[in-house]
Design an enzyme around this catalytic site. Sequence first.
Site, PDB file in Angstrom:
ATOM      1  CG  ASP A 191      10.218   4.036   3.518  1.00 22.47           C
ATOM      2  OD1 ASP A 191      11.086   3.348   4.101  1.00 22.47           O
ATOM      3  OD2 ASP A 191      10.343   4.439   2.356  1.00 22.47           O
ATOM      4  CG  HIS A 267      11.214  -5.146   4.745  1.00 17.25           C
ATOM      5  ND1 HIS A 267      11.969  -5.818   3.818  1.00 17.25           N
ATOM      6  CD2 HIS A 267      10.604  -4.126   4.067  1.00 17.25           C
ATOM      7  CE1 HIS A 267      11.838  -5.229   2.631  1.00 17.25           C
ATOM      8  NE2 HIS A 267      11.009  -4.200   2.768  1.00 17.25           N
ATOM      9  CB  SER A 378      -2.028   1.138   6.269  1.00 12.58           C
ATOM     10  OG  SER A 378      -2.982   0.838   7.256  1.00 12.58           O
TER      11      SER A 378
END
Length: 409
Positions: A191, A267, A378
Site C-alpha cells: 500500500d 510482497h 517507509s
Amino acid sequence: MAASRGRLRVRSLPGVMPWRSSPGHYEYTAMPHFLGSLQKLPLETFSTGARKIHTAPARSLFLLRPVPILLATGGGYAGYRQYEKYRDQKLEKLGLEIPPKLASHWEVALYKSVPTRLLSRAWGRLNQVELPSWLRRPVYSLYIWTFGVNMTEAAVEDLQHYRNLSEFFRRKLKPQARPVCGLHSVISPSDGKILTFGQVKNCEVEQVKGVTYSLESFLGPRACTEDLPFPPASSHDSFRNQLVTREGNELYHCVIYLAPGDYHCFHSPTDWTVSHRRHFPGSLMSVNPGMARWIKELFCHNERVVLTGDWKHGFFSLTAVGATNVGSIRIYFDRDLQTNSPRYSKGSYNDLSFVTHANKEGVPMRKGEHLGEFNLGSTIVLIFEAPKDFNFRLKAGQKIRFGEALGSL
C-alpha cells in the site's frame, strides 16, 4: 565652594531635601530610606580617575540561558519552514509549479546529527511493551483516528487481540482484502502513494519531481562475482550498461511511499528470483514527500536493504528504505539481516549471496508472495529492466494498494 573629591553632585529629585554648605551653594542628599536601600546592594568599585562609581555585579543584571535561546531559535526555524510549506501548497493549488528548494550541506549535517537511530531503537522497544487490556482500545483507536486506518480489512478486527503496538503495526489482512492482479506483469508490492515512476535517464533516479539521486550511489558498486545476476562490465561501460543485460531493453523505476496508516507488509511485485542482498547502514531521516523534496539523495543517506535478482526480462531489484522510527526492516527469508545496529561504519555495506553450491538459482519469489515488513511506514523503490514498450498504468501522487497493477508490456 568646590565639592570635596569623591563627592557626587546630583540634580534635585522629588523627596530630596536641600541644605546649604556655604553661601550661594547647595548640595543635596537622598532620603534616609533611599540611602539604606543602596547600602544593601553588593557593590563593586570602578575607578574613573577623578571619581569612583559604584555599581552592582553585571551577572546580577544579565544572565545568559542557552537552552531557551536554542529552543527559541529552533522553534523560529521550524515555524519558518512550516510557513514556506504552507505558501508552496497555496501556490500549487493555483496551478503554479514550485521549483525545489534543496537543503544546504549544513542543514543536512544538522539533521543527521539528530540521534534518529537511537530514537528509532527506543521506539521499537516501546512498541514491544505489552499494553494492559484496558489501555489497548483507546491507544489503538487514537492511532486509527489519526492515520485513517481501515480495520475492516484486518484479519483480526478486535483491538484487544493485539498485545502491543508492534503486533498492531504488523497486522495481517483478510485474504480477499487485496486481490492480486493477474493481467499485468508487475503489481504494487505494498500500500502507499506513488511518488515517481518512469524510465531511468542518465543513471539518475527521480526521488520526487525535480529531485534526483545517483543510481550507483543508491544500489552501490557492482561486484565482480559469479553470484550476481548480471555480468561485470569493463571500465569504460556506464553503470547502466552493467545492469541492462539484454539489447533493446531500458531501465525503469517506481517509488512508493508508505504512510504510517498503510499496511506495513510488502510482497513480491512479480515472478522473479532473488540472488543477492546488500544492506546499507545509514541515517534514519524522515522520508515523507516533503523531506524528499528538500534533501537531495535522501534515500542514499538512509539505511536500506537492496534485493537484486532477475525476472523474465532481465535485471530486477526491490529496495526497502528505512526512516525515522522504521529502524526495523525484516526480510522473511533472510534471517541474518540485522538493521539499525548501534554501531556501523559510515559509507559501509555488507553483502549476502543467496546463490550457493547447493542452490544455483537463489530464492524464487512468486507475484504477491509475502516478502518482508516495516516497523512503520517507509519507502519501497523498484528498479528493473524491461523492453521499451513497457507501460506504467499510474499517475504521480495517486494512492495504490498492494496487488494493484503498476504496469505491463
